[in-house]
Design a protein around this motif. Structure first.
Motif, PDB file in Angstrom:
ATOM      1  N   THR A 120       0.845  -1.194   0.000  1.00 16.69           N
ATOM      2  CA  THR A 120       0.000   0.000   0.000  1.00 16.69           C
ATOM      3  C   THR A 120       0.880   1.244   0.000  1.00 16.69           C
ATOM      4  O   THR A 120       2.097   1.160   0.107  1.00 16.69           O
ATOM      5  CB  THR A 120      -0.941   0.019   1.225  1.00 16.69           C
ATOM      6  N   ASP A 121       0.240   2.389  -0.122  1.00 14.63           N
ATOM      7  CA  ASP A 121       0.984   3.638  -0.239  1.00 14.63           C
ATOM      8  C   ASP A 121       0.918   4.505   1.012  1.00 14.63           C
ATOM      9  O   ASP A 121       1.664   5.474   1.127  1.00 14.63           O
ATOM     10  CB  ASP A 121       0.474   4.414  -1.461  1.00 14.63           C
ATOM     11  N   SER A 122       0.031   4.170   1.928  1.00 17.42           N
ATOM     12  CA  SER A 122       0.012   4.835   3.227  1.00 17.42           C
ATOM     13  C   SER A 122      -0.582   3.874   4.245  1.00 17.42           C
ATOM     14  O   SER A 122      -1.409   3.029   3.902  1.00 17.42           O
ATOM     15  CB  SER A 122      -0.798   6.139   3.186  1.00 17.42           C
ATOM     16  N   LEU A 123      -0.132   4.012   5.484  1.00 17.50           N
ATOM     17  CA  LEU A 123      -0.632   3.182   6.576  1.00 17.50           C
ATOM     18  C   LEU A 123      -0.720   4.067   7.809  1.00 17.50           C
ATOM     19  O   LEU A 123       0.241   4.757   8.144  1.00 17.50           O
ATOM     20  CB  LEU A 123       0.315   2.006   6.829  1.00 17.50           C
ATOM     21  N   ASP A 124      -1.883   4.046   8.446  1.00 18.74           N
ATOM     22  CA  ASP A 124      -2.099   4.872   9.627  1.00 18.74           C
ATOM     23  C   ASP A 124      -2.846   4.041  10.669  1.00 18.74           C
ATOM     24  O   ASP A 124      -3.805   3.337  10.334  1.00 18.74           O
ATOM     25  CB  ASP A 124      -2.922   6.107   9.261  1.00 18.74           C
ATOM     26  N   VAL A 125      -2.415   4.108  11.908  1.00 21.69           N
ATOM     27  CA  VAL A 125      -3.063   3.382  13.000  1.00 21.69           C
ATOM     28  C   VAL A 125      -3.579   4.397  14.007  1.00 21.69           C
ATOM     29  O   VAL A 125      -2.850   5.302  14.424  1.00 21.69           O
ATOM     30  CB  VAL A 125      -2.086   2.408  13.697  1.00 21.69           C
ATOM     31  N   THR A 126      -4.840   4.229  14.388  1.00 18.76           N
ATOM     32  CA  THR A 126      -5.422   5.062  15.442  1.00 18.76           C
ATOM     33  C   THR A 126      -6.064   4.146  16.479  1.00 18.76           C
ATOM     34  O   THR A 126      -6.512   3.039  16.155  1.00 18.76           O
ATOM     35  CB  THR A 126      -6.491   6.044  14.894  1.00 18.76           C
ATOM     36  N   TYR A 127      -6.098   4.603  17.711  1.00 17.85           N
ATOM     37  CA  TYR A 127      -6.668   3.833  18.813  1.00 17.85           C
ATOM     38  C   TYR A 127      -7.942   4.515  19.279  1.00 17.85           C
ATOM     39  O   TYR A 127      -7.940   5.714  19.567  1.00 17.85           O
ATOM     40  CB  TYR A 127      -5.669   3.725  19.964  1.00 17.85           C
ATOM     41  N   VAL A 128      -9.038   3.747  19.316  1.00 19.54           N
ATOM     42  CA  VAL A 128     -10.328   4.290  19.714  1.00 19.54           C
ATOM     43  C   VAL A 128     -11.153   3.238  20.442  1.00 19.54           C
ATOM     44  O   VAL A 128     -11.130   2.068  20.081  1.00 19.54           O
ATOM     45  CB  VAL A 128     -11.144   4.791  18.496  1.00 19.54           C
ATOM     46  N   ASN A 129     -11.861   3.658  21.472  1.00 19.81           N
ATOM     47  CA  ASN A 129     -12.876   2.838  22.146  1.00 19.81           C
ATOM     48  C   ASN A 129     -12.479   1.387  22.384  1.00 19.81           C
ATOM     49  O   ASN A 129     -13.186   0.465  21.987  1.00 19.81           O
ATOM     50  CB  ASN A 129     -14.180   2.874  21.350  1.00 19.81           C
ATOM     51  N   GLY A 130     -11.351   1.149  23.011  1.00 19.49           N
ATOM     52  CA  GLY A 130     -10.951  -0.207  23.347  1.00 19.49           C
ATOM     53  C   GLY A 130     -10.488  -1.035  22.162  1.00 19.49           C
ATOM     54  O   GLY A 130     -10.498  -2.256  22.212  1.00 19.49           O
ATOM     55  N   GLY A 131     -10.078  -0.378  21.101  1.00 21.63           N
ATOM     56  CA  GLY A 131      -9.609  -1.089  19.922  1.00 21.63           C
ATOM     57  C   GLY A 131      -8.744  -0.198  19.062  1.00 21.63           C
ATOM     58  O   GLY A 131      -8.242   0.834  19.512  1.00 21.63           O
ATOM     59  N   LYS A 132      -8.579  -0.616  17.823  1.00 19.42           N
ATOM     60  CA  LYS A 132      -7.745   0.166  16.915  1.00 19.42           C
ATOM     61  C   LYS A 132      -8.322   0.126  15.514  1.00 19.42           C
ATOM     62  O   LYS A 132      -9.136  -0.731  15.181  1.00 19.42           O
ATOM     63  CB  LYS A 132      -6.306  -0.347  16.928  1.00 19.42           C
ATOM     64  N   ALA A 133      -7.875   1.071  14.714  1.00 22.87           N
ATOM     65  CA  ALA A 133      -8.240   1.130  13.300  1.00 22.87           C
ATOM     66  C   ALA A 133      -6.952   1.277  12.501  1.00 22.87           C
ATOM     67  O   ALA A 133      -6.126   2.140  12.802  1.00 22.87           O
ATOM     68  CB  ALA A 133      -9.170   2.306  13.026  1.00 22.87           C
ATOM     69  N   ILE A 134      -6.777   0.410  11.536  1.00 20.66           N
ATOM     70  CA  ILE A 134      -5.645   0.482  10.617  1.00 20.66           C
ATOM     71  C   ILE A 134      -6.205   0.903   9.274  1.00 20.66           C
ATOM     72  O   ILE A 134      -7.033   0.198   8.696  1.00 20.66           O
ATOM     73  CB  ILE A 134      -4.923  -0.873  10.496  1.00 20.66           C
ATOM     74  N   ALA A 135      -5.770   2.058   8.791  1.00 21.78           N
ATOM     75  CA  ALA A 135      -6.241   2.581   7.512  1.00 21.78           C
ATOM     76  C   ALA A 135      -5.083   2.592   6.520  1.00 21.78           C
ATOM     77  O   ALA A 135      -3.999   3.086   6.835  1.00 21.78           O
ATOM     78  CB  ALA A 135      -6.793   4.002   7.681  1.00 21.78           C
ATOM     79  N   VAL A 136      -5.310   2.013   5.351  1.00 22.58           N
ATOM     80  CA  VAL A 136      -4.313   2.004   4.296  1.00 22.58           C
ATOM     81  C   VAL A 136      -4.950   2.516   3.009  1.00 22.58           C
ATOM     82  O   VAL A 136      -6.163   2.427   2.830  1.00 22.58           O
ATOM     83  CB  VAL A 136      -3.720   0.585   4.061  1.00 22.58           C
ATOM     84  N   ILE A 137      -4.110   3.072   2.148  1.00 20.67           N
ATOM     85  CA  ILE A 137      -4.566   3.503   0.826  1.00 20.67           C
ATOM     86  C   ILE A 137      -3.606   2.950  -0.212  1.00 20.67           C
ATOM     87  O   ILE A 137      -2.383   2.973  -0.019  1.00 20.67           O
ATOM     88  CB  ILE A 137      -4.626   5.037   0.707  1.00 20.67           C
ATOM     89  N   ARG A 138      -4.185   2.482  -1.309  1.00 23.15           N
ATOM     90  CA  ARG A 138      -3.403   2.052  -2.473  1.00 23.15           C
ATOM     91  C   ARG A 138      -3.912   2.886  -3.647  1.00 23.15           C
ATOM     92  O   ARG A 138      -5.104   2.916  -3.933  1.00 23.15           O
ATOM     93  CB  ARG A 138      -3.613   0.560  -2.732  1.00 23.15           C
ATOM     94  N   TYR A 139      -2.991   3.587  -4.306  1.00 29.04           N
ATOM     95  CA  TYR A 139      -3.354   4.439  -5.431  1.00 29.04           C
ATOM     96  C   TYR A 139      -3.166   3.696  -6.749  1.00 29.04           C
ATOM     97  O   TYR A 139      -2.305   2.816  -6.869  1.00 29.04           O
ATOM     98  CB  TYR A 139      -2.488   5.704  -5.433  1.00 29.04           C
ATOM     99  N   LEU A 140      -3.976   4.089  -7.745  1.00 34.41           N
ATOM    100  CA  LEU A 140      -3.815   3.529  -9.080  1.00 34.41           C
ATOM    101  C   LEU A 140      -2.407   3.781  -9.610  1.00 34.41           C
ATOM    102  O   LEU A 140      -1.755   2.888 -10.123  1.00 34.41           O
ATOM    103  CB  LEU A 140      -4.829   4.138 -10.052  1.00 34.41           C
ATOM    104  N   LYS A 141      -1.980   5.015  -9.481  1.00 34.04           N
ATOM    105  CA  LYS A 141      -0.612   5.368  -9.869  1.00 34.04           C
ATOM    106  C   LYS A 141       0.181   5.531  -8.577  1.00 34.04           C
ATOM    107  O   LYS A 141       0.027   6.523  -7.857  1.00 34.04           O
ATOM    108  CB  LYS A 141      -0.596   6.671 -10.671  1.00 34.04           C
ATOM    109  N   ARG A 142       1.015   4.556  -8.294  1.00 32.30           N
ATOM    110  CA  ARG A 142       1.709   4.540  -7.007  1.00 32.30           C
ATOM    111  C   ARG A 142       2.758   5.634  -6.929  1.00 32.30           C
ATOM    112  O   ARG A 142       3.553   5.801  -7.861  1.00 32.30           O
ATOM    113  CB  ARG A 142       2.351   3.178  -6.780  1.00 32.30           C
ATOM    114  N   PRO A 143       2.754   6.380  -5.838  1.00 31.77           N
ATOM    115  CA  PRO A 143       3.793   7.412  -5.655  1.00 31.77           C
ATOM    116  C   PRO A 143       5.164   6.760  -5.499  1.00 31.77           C
ATOM    117  O   PRO A 143       5.272   5.614  -5.065  1.00 31.77           O
ATOM    118  CB  PRO A 143       3.386   8.134  -4.372  1.00 31.77           C
ATOM    119  N   ARG A 144       6.185   7.501  -5.843  1.00 29.60           N
ATOM    120  CA  ARG A 144       7.548   6.988  -5.652  1.00 29.60           C
ATOM    121  C   ARG A 144       7.857   6.833  -4.188  1.00 29.60           C
ATOM    122  O   ARG A 144       7.489   7.661  -3.363  1.00 29.60           O
ATOM    123  CB  ARG A 144       8.563   7.950  -6.255  1.00 29.60           C
ATOM    124  N   ARG A 145       8.548   5.764  -3.873  1.00 28.91           N
ATOM    125  CA  ARG A 145       8.981   5.528  -2.497  1.00 28.91           C
ATOM    126  C   ARG A 145      10.320   6.203  -2.277  1.00 28.91           C
ATOM    127  O   ARG A 145      11.145   6.258  -3.180  1.00 28.91           O
ATOM    128  CB  ARG A 145       9.127   4.034  -2.238  1.00 28.91           C
TER     129      ARG A 145
END
Length: 146
Positions: A120-145
């Motif tokens: 994926t092209d981004s990964l973000d973790v947040t903690y909420v209400n006794g758990g967590k959320a992992i959000a990722v995005i994959r773009y059609l045209k991938r940005p350079r690493r």
């Protein structure tokens, strides 16, 4: 947006199939769609391994900077990561190196979150209400690493 509840092993298959269909409809290549399915599989199986229950959702994005893509958010009710940086390393969990003698019992090689990050092209973790959320995005045209 599509949302899938995750409570048991059978709940792995619906999101995998759906992400490939959504990805193809957005213009991702067949190979890209397979990689998206791997991402969803890893996130979903982690909910079952480490959480109590959760959900996986995905939706199309169109951001000014990177263009079109797909966002996947995995939410669980369960413990936070002890050390996220460690959990992202292959062969490690969130507490340190994985003992090779336990690999077969744990149902994985300890490369899951690292693979999610690489596919994926981004990964973000947040903690909420006794758990967590992992959000990722994959773009059609991938940005350079970097």
């Amino acid at each position: 947006m599509q949302v899938f509840e995750v409570r048991e092993a059978m709940d792995l298959y619906g999101p995998r199939r759906a992400i490939r269909d959504v990805g193809a409809a957005l213009g991702f290549t067949r190979s890209d769609c397979q990689e998206l399915a791997i991402v969803v599989s890893e996130l979903t199986s982690n909910i079952l391994k480490y959480g109590i229950r959760g959900s996986v959702e995905f939706s199309a994005v169109d951001l000014l900077k990177h263009g079109k893509g797909i966002r996947v958010i995995a939410r669980d009710v369960g413990p936070p990561f002890h050390d996220l940086a460690l959990a992202l390393r292959d062969g490690y969990n969130d507490r340190g190196p994985i003992d090779p003698s336990t690999l077969l019992r744990r149902g994985g090689l300890g490369t899951g979150l690292g693979a999610v990050q690489r596919l994926t092209d981004s990964l973000d973790v947040t903690y909420v209400n006794g758990g967590k959320a992992i959000a990722v995005i994959r773009y059609l045209k991938r940005p350079r690493r970097r």
